[in-house]
Design a protein around this motif. Structure first.
Motif, short mmCIF file in Angstrom:
data_model
loop_
_atom_site.label_atom_id
_atom_site.label_comp_id
_atom_site.label_asym_id
_atom_site.label_seq_id
_atom_site.Cartn_x
_atom_site.Cartn_y
_atom_site.Cartn_z
N GLN B 471 0.84 -1.19 0.00
CA GLN B 471 0.00 0.00 0.00
C GLN B 471 0.87 1.25 0.00
N SER B 474 2.26 1.81 -3.38
CA SER B 474 1.35 2.10 -4.48
C SER B 474 1.72 3.47 -5.05
N CYS B 475 1.81 3.54 -6.36
CA CYS B 475 2.23 4.83 -6.92
C CYS B 475 1.11 5.85 -6.83
N GLY B 476 -0.10 5.37 -6.56
CA GLY B 476 -1.20 6.30 -6.37
C GLY B 476 -1.90 6.69 -7.65
#
Lengths: 901, 1035
Positions: B471, B474-476
Motif C-alpha cells: 500500500q 502504491s504509486c497512487g
C-alpha cells in the motif's frame, strides 16, 4: 484515415482508426463515465471508471486506453460494469472532501455528477480525505489554489502542463494515499517553471484546482456562461466568461475543449487577465478638462462639446486637419463606424490605428507579393506541419496558444523547427536549428538561405514557373548574397545557414511563422518580401501546412485593417483613390468622400507636432506608450487644439485629452473580432458596463448625429450587415453563421464555407511575384556613444501598454516591473549585477530600470519590454519609418547602458 | 586487456584459459556478496591477504573474492580449493590457522567446521552441506567460484562461449526458437515465455529497439538478482547480448536499484571489461553485430519493477505504470519496441544456448522448465539463496535445504512471491512449486521470495504487514490500488487492533477482488494476494480476531498483553502468578490462577501448556516452565483448599451433564457468579477423562480429588452414577439452562481382520477399567496401536501392569506423533518399543486368541490438511509382530447421545456450538469440551466450561463478568536479572527402571529454590505491552 466498424451495445458504429473506444462512444452520444480523460491529452487510464466489456476478452477494460478495433463488440453497460464503477466511485468519494456546500465547483464537477448518477449516497467506506490544511505548492500563489482533499489524482493538470503546455511544472508527489499534485521538488509554484497559464485549473474535473481570486464569488451552478473571444493577442481564443447570476460579476474565465482555434487552452492573460474589467478606476462618466484638470460631465455636455469643437476645426482648417486613431482592440463594428465617422462625417481619410506599429509592413509586403496581406494558412495546420520556420516571433510569449501548438508539434516528433531570432527565446530551446542573427539583418539571412537553395538546386522550379513572376531579377539579387557574405552580416555561421536552407527546402511542406521581429524595422516590408520570396521559391504557399504566416499582435488588428481603419483603403482593402470604389461607398453612405489617402499613425503625430493636424480623435489607443519616441508623442499631443479620447481607462494618452468618453470593454458588448488566421469570431456581451460607459460605435453614432450626419443602427449585427454588404471578403459573414467556430475570410457569399488556405489555385493578384530585395542596415547603428542595440518586445505576462494587464493583480504580481535584459559578459564589463538599476539612454530619451543578466540576449544587444510606464521602452526607440509601410523601427536602435551609482 | 576481433580468436583464447585451470592449485575463496561485505568479509579478506603475504605465498595461493554463495546465514564463507573444505562464519582471527593448518597442512580444523543443526554432525566439504547438497545450481553455479571482476576467470569457466555460438552459428530466429523450446519463462514473476516475448519484440516494426535488464529487485527479502549481478555480472551481460541479437536491439540498459551499490559497481566494471574486450560495442567478435549496454540506477520505488513504470523511470519521468496495450514490445522505451527481462532470466540464456534446449528442459515440470532461485528467509534455520528445479516442494526447500524451523516450532505457512505474493499453508508443503501451481493456490511466483512462518505468526497480522508495504508503495495512479488498498489496510489494522466488525472479511474479499481485477498494473493486481490468500487458508483466524478478539499466535498487540496469558484457553494471568511465585506469595498465586482455572493441581501436571509455546522468553533462550511452576504453587501453597468465595446458594437453575474438566469448570464459574448448579455424572466417580483416562502415574487420584473438592466447596452439587438419558427430561425438571460436557469416551474402531479376537481391547476401555479398579486383562507382550496420548498412556500402563514387552505402533514417524513429546520420551526410556511408520493390516490369532499382528511399513507421502505428511503403505513390506494383547488407540469420538435428535452436529461429529458462547442450536443448551471438539486438551475444556458459564449467566440476567485477575503483582525482573541467562528449570523425574514397576507419580515437580529462580526468568512482557498500550500506541 481508415475507417473501421465495430459494435457498441449492438449498435454498429463507424470509427476512425486510432480512436479509442471512449472517443467513439462519446462521438456517438453513448454515455461512459470518465474522470481522467481529456480529449487534449494522451490516455491516462487512472480513474478506472470508463470500464467496458469486450467480447472474447475476459474482465473489464478501460475504454479510454483501448483502441477501437475492427469487428470489436463492446458493452458499455451491464451489472458487472455498473457495480465496478460504483465501487470505484465509492472509493473516490471516500477520498474526497465531500463539502459540496462550500465548493465553488458545485454544479460543475464530474465526481458530483457521477456520484449522483450512481447514487453513491451511502458511504460504505469511511472517509480518508486528507485534511485541507497545511501548505502545498500553491499556497503562496495569488492565482491558483490547490485543495488536495478535493483532488482525485486524475493527473489531468499534470498532463496538460506537460503535454499541451510543454512546461512540466507539475508532477505528482508522494505515494499511495499521500499522492498529491505538486511542483518538482515541491517548491513554490512561483519558483517553478510554471507559466501560470492556468491550464491545470481548466483541466481539473473537480474543485481541487481553482482560481484563488474566484473563490467564493459564485458557485458553478449559479453561473451564467457566455462564450466570447479573448481581447488579448491575435490568436482569438474562445473564452467562456463565467458571471454570477446573483452579483452580475465576472467570477472566472474558462474555455471549452474543442473550441476553435484554442481547443480549450488559454494562456495566463486569457485566464487571469480579466480583472481589469471590474476595476474601480474604470471610466464611468465623460470627463471634460477645464483649466488643466478633469471634471465629470454628462454625456450631453461632453458630446456637444466634442462635436462642436471638431466641426469648428473642420470648418476653420479643413477636414484634413482632423485625424482619428482607431483601435485594434475594438470590434470590427467599432472600427468600421470609426473609419466611417472619419471619412463620412469628418471628411478625411486620416484614420489609422496601431496596425501601423506592428504589421503595416506585412500588409504592404504581402499585398505586393501575393495580393493580400494576411496569414495565408490556418493555426491548426501548424500542429501537423513537417517543418516550421519561426523568424522574428517569440511565439510562446506573444502568441502563447500558438506557441504551445508549435511546442506540441515538435514534441510529437513529427515537426522540425527552425528558429531565427537574436534572442535565445523559449522555442529556440526545442528547435533543431537556432539561427541567432544580429537584429535587423533578416534580409541578409534569408537571402543567404535562398542562395543556398538556388545553388543546390533545392528550389521548386515547377512552382516558380507555373505560379510566379519576376523570378530573374530576384535571382540576381540573391546571387549577390552567398552564405559566407550573409554570415558576415548576420553573424550566423555559413554552415548553419546552409543547414537551415536545406532543411527548409527539402521538407515536404514548410510553414513560415513570423511576427514583429520581421515587421518592426525600417526594412520591414523588405523583410516580409524576403519571406514571400522564400515561400514562392520552395513552393510553400497555397497548400496545407505551408505558407507565410504573420502572427498578428492585437486581438483585432486583422479585423481593424479588414474593415478599413487604414488611411488608404476602405473595408476589404478597397483603395480610397479608386474612383469606382469611392463611388460605391459614396452611394452607400450617401455622402461625398475624399479621394486623397490619409496619414498614417506616425505621420499624424508628426503633423500634429508641426501644427498641421489640429484635432485628433483617439478610440482606445494609447500612443503615449505604444508609439516610438515618447517625448515626441507627448509634444505632438500637447500641440493639438483638441483631443478626444474614448477609452475604458484614463490612460497616459487620455490624461492629455480635452474630452474623455467612457467606453465599454469587450466583455460588455456584442460584435466580432477577426483573428490572425482571418477567422471572424463573435464577441458577446456577458456583463453590464459600469456607470455610463457605452459601446464605442454607439458613442461615434451619437457624435455623428450631432455633427450633422445621422448614424443609427439597431445593434452591432446591423453594422455587421453593412460591413458584409460593402466588403466582398466579408460578404457571406453574418452573426448567425458564426456560432460554431467562426468563419475565415474570404467568405464572399452566404453559402461559402470560408477559406482555410489562401492562394490555392491562384494568388489574389494572379501570379505570385518575386521581389529583388537587398540588405539594408537598420537606421541607427551602435557607435561609441551608444554601443548597444536595443530591441523591444512583449512579455508573456503583460499586454501592450499594460492598461489591462497591470490592472490584474495576478499578472502584475508575477511581473511587477520591467527589466533590461543584458548579456552577463556585457554586464561584467559594465560592472552591473542582476537586479541593479541601470540607466538606458538613447539619442531620444533615458530610462532607469533594473538589469537582468541573461544569456537570452547575445552580447551587444539589450532587450526591453514596452509594457511599463515606469520605464517606458518607447522613450528610447526611434521613429524611423519603413518607407513603404511607415512602420517604425521598434526592433533596433542604439542605446547606452550605465550603472546608477 | 585483449580485444577479440573474431569468433575464432575468442575461441582459441577461451580454450587456452580453460586449459590453464590447474585442478590441483590451492585457492582460497571468500564471499564478497553484499551481506558478508556489510558484515566482516573485507576484514577477513585483508587478514587472509596479510597472512598469505607474511608467509610469502602471494603467488602460490591466490585469494579470490567471489560472489555470494547463497548461504547467507553462515557468512562469510571461506572455501579451500581444490579440497572443497568449507568454513562458515569465518572471522579475521581465523585466517592464520586456516592457512597454516588447513591449507598448507591439509588438516581439517574441527571447531571451525559447519555443524548440521539437524544431526549436530560436523561437515567438512561444501558439497556435503545439506543446504548445498540438495540444490541444483545452474544460474548460481559460478557464484562462489569465479571472481566477478575477472573477465578471464569467467571466460575460463566457458563464459561468452554461448554468445560466440549464437552470433556466429545461429540466426536470431534460431536463438528465439531455442529459448522458446527450452521452456524458459520470465523469472521476474509472471512467467511469460521468454522466447515468445522476444519474438513479439523482434517482429515489432521499427529499427531502433531496446533491451532492458530489470534488476529493480523490490521484494523485501529477495536478493537473487542482486547476487547474480554481483557474483557473475558477465553471465547477465552475455545473456543480454544473446537476447539483443535475437530481438535486434542495439542498445541495452541494466536498470538496477541504487540501493545495490555493489551490483552497480560490479556490473559497471564488467561492462567496461566486456567493451574493452570487444564483447560489447561495435562489430562484436567481428560478426557485424553492434550492441552496448549502460547501467541506469533506479531510485528504489517498488512499482518501478513493473515494466511500464520502469520505462517511465528510465525516461526521466515519475515511475508510474501506463496501461497496456500498447505493450513495451510495441511501444516501450522512448516509444520504441523494447524487451524487458529479469536478471535471472537473462542469466539463464547462456546456459540454454551453450548446453541446448534439451538439457535445459530436462528438469522442471510440464509447464515450467529449468531451475528457480528462491530467497529463503523467515523462521527457518538456513537462510539464503536456494536454486532448485521447478517443481520442488516447499517441504524440500524448508526442511531439507532450509534445515527446518528453529526451536522445532510448527510450520504454519510460507509467503511466496514477495509482499504481493500469497500465504501458502502447510497442506501445500508437498505441492511441486511451479508457475501454475503457485497461482492455483492464490500466490504468485514473483521473484522467488520464500518467507517461512511458524506457529507464532498471526496470519491477519502478516497480511496487514505485507499489505502495508504494498500500500505504501502504491504509486497512487489508479483508484483501486490507491484507495482500495488503503481501505483494506484500514480494515486489517482495525481487526488487528481488536476492532474488527462483522462483515469485515467479506468487505476485504470484495475490495480485494476489485483491486485485483480493476487495477492498472501488476502491483495493484497482486497487492490483495496476501489478504485474499490468508482469508482463503486461515479464515478462522480472522474470525477469531473479529469475534473473539483473540489472536491465536499472540501477536496482535492490541489484543495481547502477555502472549502466554493470551494463549491460555482459560485466560489465566500467567505473568502475574509467576511474579507472585517469585515473590513467594504462593497462596496468592493459586488464588489468582483459580480466578480462571479451578484445576490448579491438575493443570500443573497434565496441561499441554500452550502458554509455553508462545512464551517470549523462548526468543532469548527457552520458554519458562510454566506448567511446572503452576504445580509448584499448588503443591507448596499453605491453604490449597480455601474457597475463593462463599458457597453459592439458591435455586439450582443450571444442570451440567458430565463432571470432566469442562463440566466442573462450568459449574465452578457459575458458582463464582452466584449460581448454584447440579452436575450429573454417569460414572461412579467424578473427573471424566481426568479420572478415567489419565493414569495415576501422571495424575494421582488424590490430586484430582483435591481440585474437585475445591470446586464442590463453592456450592456445586454433584450426582455421580446419574446418567442423563435425554435432555428433554432434564429441562422438564425446571432447569433453565443445561451445559453438556459429556466428553469423548468412544473409540474409533480398528476395522481390520481379527479385531474380534480375544486379547484385543480398546485402549480407552482399558484405561478406564484400570481407573475404576475393575479387572484389567493382562498381556505379556502388548502392542498399542496409535500415536496419541491415549496410546502412550495405555502402553505405559501395560508396562506397569506387568507386560514384558510393550510396543507402540504408529503409521507416521515419531515427529508426527500427537502425544506429548516428553511422554513419548519417557515411554521409550521405560523400555517401550516404537514401531514408527508401520500400520496394522490384520490381527493374527490362534484358538480365538491373539498371537500377533501383521504390520505393513509405511512411508510419508504428501501433506494432509494440517500439513502432516500422509502415510503411504510400502508394498510388500509386511511383517509380523508377535504379541498376545492388542490395544487400539486410534482416536476418540464425541459422546453425544443425550443430544441425539435435538442438537446439530459439527463437522467433527461433535455438538455444534457458537465458539463465543458455547450455545447450541437449541435455546438454553450449551456444550463444551470433548463432546464438542471430539478430543482436545484439559485446558481447552476448562476454557469452554468458563465461556459457557459466562454465557449462561448472561442469559439468566447476570453480568457474565468474572472478577478481575490483574494487578496482583507488579514485580518485574531487574536489568541484571534480565541479562542473566539461566537454563530452564527441569522437574525431577523418577528413574525409569523404578517407575515402570508402579503407578507412582513420575514427575517430581520443582524444588522451591529452582522454582523461584525459574519464575524469575519471566520477562514480564505484559507490563511492556500494558505500558505501550497505555501510552497510546495501541489506540
Amino acid at each position: 484515415m481508415d475507417s473501421i466498424k465495430l459494435h457498441l451495445n449492438d449498435r454498429e458504429l463507424e470509427a476512425r482508426s486510432g480512436q479509442t473506444i471512449l472517443q467513439v462512444a462519446l462521438e456517438h452520444g453513448i454515455h461512459i463515465p470518465h474522470l481522467c480523460y481529456d480529449p487534449r491529452l494522451t490516455p491516462t487510464g487512472s480513474c478506472r471508471l470508463c470500464l467496458v466489456e469486450i467480447d472474447g476478452q475476459p474482465g473489464l477494460h478501460t475504454a479510454c486506453t483501448r483502441l477501437a478495433e475492427k469487428g470489436m463488440r463492446v458493452r458499455t453497460d451491464g451489472e458487472l460494469i455498473r457495480s465496478s464503477r460504483k465501487l470505484i466511485l465509492e472509493l473516490l468519494v471516500s477520498e474526497h472532501n465531500l463539502r459540496c456546500t462550500t465548493c465553488d465547483k458545485d454544479g460543475d464537477c464530474l465526481l458530483q455528477d457521477y456520484a449522483y448518477e450512481y447514487q453513491i449516497s451511502e458511504n460504505r467506506f469511511p472517509s480518508v480525505a486528507l485534511p485541507a490544511e497545511g501548505r502545498n505548492y500553491a499556497t503562496g500563489s495569488k492565482a491558483i489554489v490547490y485543495d488536495p482533499s478535493k483532488c482525485i489524482r486524475c493527473q489531468r493538470c499534470v498532463k496538460i502542463c506537460a503535454e499541451v503546455q510543454g512546461v512540466e511544472a507539475l508532477t505528482l508527489k508522494g505515494r499511495s494515499g499521500e499522492v498529491q499534485v505538486s511542483t518538482g521538488f515541491d517548491i513554490e509554484l512561483k519558483e517553478s517553471t510554471c507559466e501560470l497559464c492556468g491550464q491545470c485549473v481548466g483541466a481539473c474535473p473537480t474543485g481541487a484546482l481553482y482560481e484563488r481570486a474566484a473563490c467564493g464569488l459564485g458557485k458553478a451552478k449559479d453561473i451564467v456562461k457566455t462564450t466570447t473571444t479573448c481581447p488579448y493577442c491575435g490568436v482569438g481564443c474562445q473564452l467562456v466568461l463565467n458571471v454570477s447570476k446573483a452579483t452580475g460579476r465576472l467570477v472566472r474565465v474558462t474555455s471549452e475543449p474543442g473550441s476553435i482555434p484554442n481547443d480549450g487552452n488559454t494562456c495566463l492573460k486569457g485566464r487571469f487577465g480579466m480583472e481589469f474589467i471590474g476595476r474601480p478606476d474604470r471610466l464611468q462618466k465623460p470627463l471634460i478638462k477645464t483649466d488643466g484638470s478633469f471634471r465629470e460631465a454628462s454625456w450631453e455636455e461632453a458630446l456637444d462639446l466634442a462635436a462642436g469643437r471638431l466641426l469648428e476645426l473642420k470648418s476653420r482648417y479643413g477636414p484634413d486637419s482632423l485625424a482619428g486613431l482607431s483601435s485594434a482592440k475594438a470590434t470590427n463594428e467599432d472600427n468600421y463606424i470609426m473609419q466611417k465617422f472619419m471619412r463620412a462625417v469628418c471628411g478625411t481619410n486620416n484614420v489609422d490605428h496601431c496596425a501601423r506599429l506592428c504589421h503595416a509592413s506585412t500588409v504592404a509586403g504581402l499585398a505586393k507579393a501575393f495580393g493580400s496581406g494576411a496569414m495565408t494558412n490556418s493555426i491548426e495546420e501548424l500542429r501537423r506541419a513537417p517543418l516550421i520556420f519561426v523568424i522574428g516571433s517569440n511565439t510562446t510569449e506573444c502568441h502563447p496558444v500558438i506557441g504551445i501548438l508549435i511546442r506540441q508539434a515538435v514534441a510529437s516528433g513529427g515537426t522540425r523547427l527552425i528558429v531565427a531570432d537574436p534572442r535565445r527565446i523559449s522555442l529556440a530551446g526545442i528547435a533543431d536549428i537556432h539561427l541567432r542573427h544580429r537584429p535587423g539583418t533578416d534580409v541578409a539571412l534569408l537571402n543567404g538561405m535562398m542562395n543556398v537553395i538556388l545553388e543546390e538546386g533545392l528550389a521548386d522550379m515547377d512552382f516558380v514557373e507555373r505560379r510566379t513572376e519576376d523570378f530573374q531579377s530576384f535571382r540576381a539579387a540573391v546571387e549577390e548574397c552567398p552564405p559566407e557574405a550573409a554570415a558576415r552580416i548576420t553573424g550566423v555561421p555559413a554552415e548553419e545557414i546552409r543547414r537551415a536552407a536545406r532543411a527548409f527546402a527539402t521538407a515536404p511542406s514548410a510553414s513560415i511563422v513570423y511576427s514583429m521581429g520581421i515587421t518592426q524595422h525600417t526594412t520591414g516590408t523588405d523583410n516580409v518580401l524576403s519571406l514571400a520570396n522564400l515561400a514562392l521559391l520552395t513552393g510553400n504557399i497555397g497548400k496545407e501546412c505551408s505558407g507565410v504566416n504573420p502572427l498578428r499582435g492585437q486581438n483585432n488588428v486583422q479585423g481593424a485593417c479588414d474593415v478599413g481603419a487604414l488611411p488608404n483603403v476602405y473595408s476589404g482593402y478597397q483603395p480610397v483613390d479608386d474612383p469606382a470604389v469611392r463611388e460605391k461607398f459614396q452611394k452607400a453612405w450617401k455622402v461625398s468622400l475624399s479621394d486623397k489617402p490619409g496619414l498614417t499613425v506616425v505621420e499624424i503625430l508628426n503633423q500634429a507636432a508641426e501644427g498641421q493636424i489640429r484635432g485628433l480623435y483617439i478610440m482606445g489607443e494609447n500612443p503615449m506608450l505604444s508609439d516610438p519616441d515618447q517625448n515626441h508623442v507627448r509634444q505632438a499631443l500637447e500641440a493639438l487644439e483638441f483631443l478626444v479620447v474614448q477609452d475604458a481607462f484614463l490612460s497616459e494618452t487620455a490624461e492629455l485629452a480635452d474630452v474623455v468618453l467612457p467606453a465599454s470593454t469587450f466583455a460588455e458588448k456584442e460584435g466580432t473580432f477577426t483573428n490572425t488566421e482571418r477567422r471572424v469570431q463573435r464577441v458577446r456581451k456577458a456583463l453590464q458596463a459600469p456607470g455610463e460607459a457605452r459601446e464605442d460605435w454607439r458613442i461615434l453614432c451619437e457624435l455623428a448625429g450631432r455633427m450633422g450626419y445621422p448614424l443609427s443602427y439597431r445593434d452591432a449585427g446591423e453594422v455587421a450587415e453593412e460591413i458584409a454588404s460593402l466588403t466582398p471578403s466579408y460578404g457571406g459573414i453574418t452573426y448567425d453563421r458564426l456560432d460554431h467556430g467562426g468563419l475565415q475570410w474570404p467568405c464572399p457569399t452566404k453559402d461559402h464555407p470560408g477559406t482555410k488556405v489562401l492562394h490555392q489555385e491562384s494568388f489574389a493578384r494572379g501570379k505570385g511575384r518575386f521581389h529583388a530585395v537587398r540588405f539594408l542596415p537598420p537606421q541607427e547603428l551602435p557607435d561609441g556613444s551608444y554601443p548597444f542595440v536595443l530591441t523591444t518586445g512583449r512579455l508573456l505576462e503583460h499586454w501592450h501598454t499594460g492598461t489591462m494587464t497591470r490592472r490584474c493583480e495576478v499578472l502584475d504580481d508575477l511581473v511587477p516591473h520591467g527589466t533590461l535584459e543584458l548579456n552577463p559578459r556585457d554586464a561584467e564589463a559594465l560592472g552591473v549585477k542582476t537586479g541593479e538599476r541601470v540607466a538606458v539612454s538613447s539619442r531620444r530619451g533615458r530610462i532607469e530600470i533594473p538589469a537582468e543578466l541573461t544569456e537570452k540576449v547575445p552580447r551587444g544587444t539589450v532587450f526591453l519590454a514596452f509594457h511599463f510606464r515606469e520605464h517606458p521602452a518607447n522613450a528610447l526607440t526611434i521613429a524611423a519609418l519603413d518607407p513603404i509601410a511607415k512602420i517604425p523601427e521598434f526592433k533596433a536602435c542604439a542605446v547606452s547602458v550605465s550603472r546608477i551609482s | 586487456m585483449k580485444r577479440y576481433r573474431s569468433v575464432a580468436e575468442f575461441r582459441r583464447r577461451q580454450q587456452q584459459l580453460e586449459s590453464a585451470i590447474d585442478p590441483n592449485k590451492k585457492v582460497i575463496t571468500i564471499c564478497g556478496g553484499t551481506a558478508c561485505t556489510a558484515y566482516v568479509s573485507p576484514e577477513v579478506l585483508r587478514a587472509f591477504q596479510a597472512e598469505v603475504k607474511k608467509r610469502g605465498l602471494e603467488n602460490e595461493v591466490p585469494i579470490k573474492t567471489v560472489g555470494c554463495p547463497g548461504f547467507c546465514s553462515m557468512g562469510p564463507i571461506v572455501v579451500l580449493w581444490p579440497s572443497h573444505v568449507f568454513y562458515p562464519k569465518v572471522q579475521a582471527e581465523d585466517a592464520g590457522r586456516i592457512i597454516d593448518k588447513a591449507l598448507l597442512g591439509d588438516e581439517v580444523i574441527e571447531e571451525l567446521l559447519y555443524v548440521d543443526p539437524a544431526t549436530r554432525r560436523r561437515i567438512v566439504h561444501d558439497y556435503e552441506v545439506p543446504f548445498y547438497a540438495q540444490q541444483t545450481r545452474r544460474v548460481l553455479q559460478l557464484n562462489g567460484i569465479v571472481d566477478p571482476l575477472d573477465l578471464d576467470d569467467y571466460i575460463a569457466h566457458r563464459g561468452y562461449l554461448a554468445m560466440a555460438k549464437a552470433l556466429s552459428e545461429m540466426k536470431p530466429e534460431a536463438v528465439i526458437e531455442e529459448v522458446r523450446e527450452a521452456g524458459l519463462r520470465g523469472r521476474g514473476g509472471a512467467g511469460f515465455p521468454t522466447g515468445v516475448k522476444w519474438r513479439f519484440c523482434r517482429n515489432a516494426p521499427g529499427r531502433e529497439k531496446y533491451l532492458i535488464c530489470n534488476a529493480d529487485e523490490g521484494d523485501p527479502g529477495a536478493f537473487m538478482d542482486r547476487s547474480v549481478l554481483e557474483g557473475t555480472p558477465h553471465a547477465v551481460i552475455e545473456g543480454m547480448i544473446i537476447a539483443a541479437y535475437a530481438i535486434g536491439a542495439s542498445s541495452g540498459i541494466i536498470y538496477v536499484r541504487a540501493e545495490y551499490p555493489l551490483a552497480v559497481r560490479n556490473s559497471k566494471i564488467a561492462l567496461q571489461q566486456a567493451r574493452e574486450a570487444g564483447l560489447l560495442g561495435n562489430d562484436l567478435l567481428g560478426t557485424g553485430f553492434d550492441f552496448d549496454i549502460e547501467v541506469r540506477e533506479g531510485a528504489g520505488a517498488f512499482v518501478c519493477g513493473e515494466e511500464t513504470a520502469l520505462i517511465a523511470s528510465l525516461e526521466g519521468k515519475r515511475g508510474m505504470p501506463t496501461p497496456r496495450p500498447p505493450f513495451p514490445a510495441q511501444k516501450g522505451y522512448r516509444g520504441k519496441p523494447t524487451n524487458i527481462n529479469n536478471v535471472e532470466t537473462l542469466a539463464s540464456v547462456p546456459l540454454i544456448i551453450q548446453k541446448g534446449k534439451d538439457w535445459y528442459r530436462s528438469i522442471g515440470t510440464e509447464g515450467s522448465k529449468g531451475t528457480k532461485i528462491f530467497a529463503l528467509a523467515g523462521k527457518v534455520n538456513n537462510t539464503g539463496l536456494v536454486e532448485v528445479p521447478m517443481g520442488t516442494s516447499i517441504r524440500k526447500i524448508v526442511f531439507d535445504i532450509g534445515g527446518g524451523i528453529p526451536k522445532n516450532r510448527r510450520f504454519k505457512a510460507a509467503q511466496i512471491g514477495g509482499p504481493s505474493g500469497g500465504c501458502v499453508p502447510a497442506r501445500y508443503l508437498d505441492l511441486p512449486l511451479d508457475y501454475e501451481a503457485v497461482k492455483e493456490i492464490g500466490a504468485i511466483m514473483g521473484s522467488g521470495g520464500l518467507i517461512v512462518m511458524d506457529e507464532n505468526t498471526c496470519m491477519v497480522d502478516i497480511a496487514r504487514y505485507f499489505l502495508d508495504f504494498v500500500q505504501k508503495e502504491s504509486c497512487g495512479k489508479c483508484v483501486p490500488c490507491r484507495v482500495g488498498t488503503r481501505h483494506m489496510l484500514d480494515i486489517l489494522s482495525r481487526i488487528c487492533a481488536g476492532e474488527g466488525r462483522e462483515g469485515d472479511i467479506e468487505r476485504l474479499e470484495e475490495l480485494g477482488q476489485m483491486v485485483k481485477s480493476l487495477s492498472l498494473c501488476g502491483l495493484g493486481q497482486t497487492a490483495p494476494n496476501p489478504v485474499l490468500s490468508t482469508i482463503r487458508h486461515f479464515r478462522e483466524e480472522y474470525e477469531e480476531h473479529i469475534r473473539e478478539k483473540r489472536c491465536r499466535a499472540s501477536v496482535c498487540e492490541a489484543l495481547v498483553e502477555a502472549p502466554c496469558a493470551h494463549a491460555c484457553p482459560a485466560g489465566v494471568n500467567v505473568p502475574e502468578y509467576l511474579a507472585l511465585i517469585t515473590e513467594d506469595r504462593l497462596d496468592d498465586a493459586v488464588r489468582l490462577i483459580r480466578l480462571r482455572n479451578p484445576f490448579v493441581s491438575v493443570c500443573g501436571r497434565v496441561c499441554d501448556a500452550p502458554c509455553e509455546r508462545r512464551c517470549r522468553r523462548s526468543d532469548v533462550d527457552e520458554p519458562l516452565a510454566i506448567r511446572a511452576l503452576k504445580r509448584y504453587a499448588a503443591d507448596y501453597s499453605k491453604q490449597p483448599s480455601r474457597p475463593l468465595a462463599p458457597a453459592a446458594r439458591g435455586k439450582r437453575e443450571v444442570a451440567v451433564v458430565g463432571s470432566g474438566p469442562a463440566g466442573l469448570s462450568c459449574a465452578y464459574f457459575l458458582a463464582l457468579l452466584g449460581r448454584p448448579s447440579t452436575v450429573y455424572e454417569a460414572l461412579p466417580i467424578p473427573g471424566g477423562m481426568l479420572a478415567v483416562g489419565i493414569p495415576e502415574y501422571r495424575l494421582p487420584k488424590r490430586i484430582l480429588q483435591a481440585d474437585i473438592d475445591f470446586i464442590l466447596s463453592h456450592g456445586v452439587e454433584l450426582r455421580t452414577a446419574s446418567p442423563v438419558a435425554d435432555l428433554k427430561s432434564l429441562m422438564r425438571n425446571g432447569y433453565r439452562a443445561v451445559f453438556l460436557a459429556t466428553g469423548a469416551h468412544q473409540s474409533e474402531a480398528l476395522g481390520i481382520e481379527g479385531q474380534e479376537l480375544k486379547g484385543v481391547s480398546d485402549a480407552l476401555q482399558y484405561l478406564r477399567a484400570r481407573a475404576l479398579g475393575q479387572e484389567v486383562p493382562g498381556g505379556r507382550s502388548v502392542a498399542v496401536i496409535g500415536g496419541g496420548n491415549v496410546a502412550v498412556d495405555a502402553a505405559r500402563s501395560a508396562l506397569r501392569l506387568g507386560a514384558e514387552r510393550v510396543s507402540i505402533i504408529y503409521r507416521r514417524s515419531r515427529e508426527e506423533m500427537p502425544a506429548y513429546e516428553e511422554e513419548v520420551e519417557a515411554a521409550l526410556e521405560e523400555g517401550i518399543e516404537l514401531h514408527e511408520l508401520a500400520a496394522p493390516k490384520r490381527i493374527l490369532g490362534e484358538n480365538g486368541k491373539v498371537t500377533g499382528i501383521e504390520l505393513i511399513r509405511m512411508r510419508l507421502g504428501d501433506a494432509d490438511e494440517q500439513g502432516r505428511r500422509r502415510p503411504v503403505p510400502v508394498k510388500g513390506s509386511e511383517y509380523i509382530l508377535q504379541c498376545d494383547q492388542i490395544l487400539p488407540a486410534i482416536g476418540q469420538k464425541a459422546t453425544v447421545e443425550p443430544a441425539s435428535g435435538i442438537l446439530e452436529r459439527n463437522s467433527r461429529g461433535g455438538i455444534k456450538v457458537d465458539p463465543l458462547t458455547g450455545a447450541c442450536s437449541a435455546a438454553g443448551i450449551y456444550a463444551g469440551g470433548d463432546c464438542v471438539s471430539g478430543g482436545a486438551t484439559v485446558v481447552e475444556a476448562i476454557g469452554a466450561g468458563q465461556k459457557a458459564a459466562l454465557a449462561i449467566d448472561r442469559m439468566l440476567g447476570g453480568s457474565g463478568l468474572l472478577p478481575a485477575n490483574v494487578g496482583a503483582s507488579l514485580w518485574r525482573p531487574s536489568e541484571e536479572q534480565l541479562e542473566r541467562s539461566l537454563p530452564r528449570a527441569r522437574e525431577s523425574m523418577a528413574e525409569a527402571g523404578r517407575r515402570r514397576l508402579c503407578f507412582e507419580e513420575v514427575l517430581g515437580g520443582l524444588a522451591p529454590g529452582s522454582a523461584c529462580q525459574e519464575s524469575g526468568r519471566c520477562l514480564r512482557c505484559d507490563l511492556e505491552r500494558a505500558a505501550s498500550l497505555k501510552s497510546g500506541r495501541g489506540s
